[in-house]
Design an enzyme around this catalytic site. Structure first.
Site, short mmCIF file in Angstrom:
data_model
loop_
_atom_site.label_atom_id
_atom_site.label_comp_id
_atom_site.label_asym_id
_atom_site.label_seq_id
_atom_site.Cartn_x
_atom_site.Cartn_y
_atom_site.Cartn_z
N GLY A 11 0.84 -1.21 0.00
CA GLY A 11 0.00 0.00 0.00
C GLY A 11 0.87 1.25 0.00
N VAL A 24 17.60 8.36 -4.45
CA VAL A 24 18.14 8.73 -5.78
C VAL A 24 19.23 9.78 -5.64
CG1 VAL A 24 17.55 9.85 -7.97
CG2 VAL A 24 16.03 8.10 -7.02
N ARG A 73 0.75 -4.85 -4.98
CA ARG A 73 0.96 -6.03 -4.13
C ARG A 73 1.33 -7.14 -5.12
NH1 ARG A 73 -0.75 -4.05 0.67
NH2 ARG A 73 -2.54 -2.65 0.64
N ASP A 104 5.39 -5.18 5.73
CA ASP A 104 5.76 -6.54 6.12
C ASP A 104 5.93 -7.50 4.94
OD1 ASP A 104 6.00 -8.24 8.42
OD2 ASP A 104 4.18 -9.23 7.66
N THR A 126 4.48 2.24 5.46
CA THR A 126 3.07 1.79 5.49
C THR A 126 2.33 2.66 6.49
OG1 THR A 126 1.57 0.07 6.32
CG2 THR A 126 3.84 -0.10 7.04
N ASP A 128 0.14 1.68 8.32
CA ASP A 128 -0.31 0.84 9.44
C ASP A 128 0.59 0.90 10.68
OD1 ASP A 128 -2.45 0.03 7.98
OD2 ASP A 128 -1.65 -1.93 7.44
N ASP A 130 2.87 -1.08 11.53
CA ASP A 130 2.83 -2.42 12.12
C ASP A 130 4.11 -3.22 11.86
OD1 ASP A 130 2.44 -2.71 9.41
OD2 ASP A 130 0.82 -4.16 9.58
N ARG A 172 -6.15 -3.69 8.68
CA ARG A 172 -6.77 -5.01 8.51
C ARG A 172 -6.32 -5.96 9.61
NH1 ARG A 172 -6.67 -5.85 2.43
NH2 ARG A 172 -4.44 -5.70 2.80
N LYS A 214 -23.43 14.40 27.48
CA LYS A 214 -22.41 14.57 26.42
C LYS A 214 -23.14 14.85 25.12
CE LYS A 214 -18.18 12.05 27.41
NZ LYS A 214 -17.23 11.08 26.91
O1 F6P Z 1 -1.30 -0.36 3.27
C1 F6P Z 1 -1.95 -0.80 4.39
C2 F6P Z 1 -3.43 -0.70 4.18
O2 F6P Z 1 -3.81 0.63 3.96
C3 F6P Z 1 -4.24 -1.30 5.31
O3 F6P Z 1 -4.45 -0.46 6.39
C4 F6P Z 1 -5.50 -1.68 4.62
O4 F6P Z 1 -6.13 -2.72 5.28
C5 F6P Z 1 -5.02 -2.11 3.25
O5 F6P Z 1 -3.81 -1.44 3.03
C6 F6P Z 1 -5.96 -1.82 2.10
O6 F6P Z 1 -5.39 -2.33 0.95
P1 F6P Z 1 -5.90 -2.06 -0.54
O7 F6P Z 1 -5.56 -0.63 -0.86
O8 F6P Z 1 -5.12 -3.01 -1.36
O9 F6P Z 1 -7.35 -2.28 -0.52
#
Ligand code: F6P
Length: 320
Positions: A11, A24, A73, A104, A126, A128, A130, A172, A214
């Site tokens: 992503g 570069v 991907r 990852d 990324t 994420d 993660d 995800r 609230k």
């Molecule tokens: O790159 C990470 C991410 O943005 C995740 O948070 C998300 O679940 C996923 O990619 C979405 O992927 P795609 O753009 O391939 O639908």
């Protein structure tokens, strides 16, 4: 080493362009030739996907979201015969070192190329956040700020109608984005894949909010943790109140990178080239506090990044 390559994979994330620019320019200024490979690892299987960015071709990109190299991907990289092909292609192009900017899955592919004699350096990119071993990944900070901007807007309308908003954010398999944006956005509840949630607890908190007058409540849900529409139904069954669901989607991945991500991209891209020039390999540039340091690729891949449970608890405490 005479030639290196750079690619972005998985992503896209804001700040990837800053990293490409740094790779570069640092490569060229240290006397290396550099090839940009388009569409991530998928580009290694296509005859036309190599570009040779000179100093000028990375001008005017530091502020742009996405990635000028394009990304993809590439599930085909999980097959050993394709890993052989990819390594052969790189060798045939005279590329001895490869800088891989991604998450990852991209680092798993990097490890396979390392085993086939290609010198690799990973840069965590990324939204994420993660990747094990790094405090930050390129893109995370910008994405969290984009979500906060959205939460601010939702608060205006939520307050006006005295509604509960259930907001789905990306993630995800991980809840780092949800946790950070929930804590910084003052959400009443945060739902993440790493922690079990209890609908009764969520509802008790919402009821307490209504009793305390609230004006609205916000629930942040990581996409991989629960179905927001189901959650909405469950809440409506238990509480007589108006709710709305907002799915932020890919809005979170776009936009101009903020200063944090431009700095990360620039520093990590520069270090990646230094490492290759020093003959180092199989490393990832990671953020530790204020520093960028190299750690073995295996360290990033061996464990899932720990979830900050203390911050998750803090978010619950502060949401009262
Ligand atoms: O790159 C990470 C991410 O943005 C995740 O948070 C998300 O679940 C996923 O990619 C979405 O992927 P795609 O753009 O391939 O639908």
């Amino acid at each position: 080493m005479a030639r290196i390559g750079v690619l972005t994979s998985g992503g896209d994330a804001p700040g990837m362009n800053a990293a490409v620019r740094a790779v570069v320019r640092k490569a060229i200024s240290s006397g290396l030739d550099v090839s940009g490979i388009k569409r991530g690892f998928a580009g290694l299987f296509d005859s036309d996907e190599f570009v040779d960015p000179g100093m000028d071709s990375v001008a005017d990109i530091i502020h742009r979201g996405g990635t000028i190299l394009l990304t993809a991907r590439a599930p085909e990289m999980f097959q050993p015969e394709n890993q052989d092909k990819a390594a052969e292609r790189l060798k045939a192009e005279g590329i001895e070192g490869l800088v891989i900017i991604g998450g990852d899955g991209s680092f798993q592919a990097a490890r396979c190329l390392e085993q086939r004699g290609i010198r690799t350096i990973g840069i965590p990119g990324t939204i994420d956040n993660d990747i094990n071993g790094t405090d930050l990944t390129i893109g995370f900070d910008t994405a969290v700020n984009t979500i906060l901007e959205a939460i601010n807007r939702l608060r205006d309308t939520a307050t006006s109608h005295e509604r509960i908003f259930i907001v789905e954010v990306m993630g995800r398999d991980s809840g780092h984005i949800a946790m950070a944006s929930g804590l910084a956005g003052g959400a009443e509840s945060i739902v993440v894949p790493e922690m079990k949630y209890d609908i009764e607890v969520i509802c008790r908190r919402l009821i307490r909010g209504i009793e305390c007058r609230k004006s609205h409540s916000i629930i942040i849900v990581a996409e991989g943790a629960a179905d927001v529409y189901e959650l909405d139904k469950e809440i409506r069954k238990r509480i007589e109140t108006e709710t709305r669901v907002t799915v932020l989607g890919h809005i979170q991945r776009g936009g101009s990178p903020n200063a944090v991500d431009r700095l990360l991209g620039s520093r990590m891209g520069s270090m990646a080239v230094d490492l290759l020039n020093e003959g180092k390999r199989g490393l990832v540039t990671v953020a530790r506090g204020q520093s960028i340091v190299p750690v073995p690729l295996t360290e990033c891949l061996q464990d899932k990044k720990p979830f900050a449970e203390d911050l998750y608890e803090l978010a619950a405490t502060l949401a009262r």
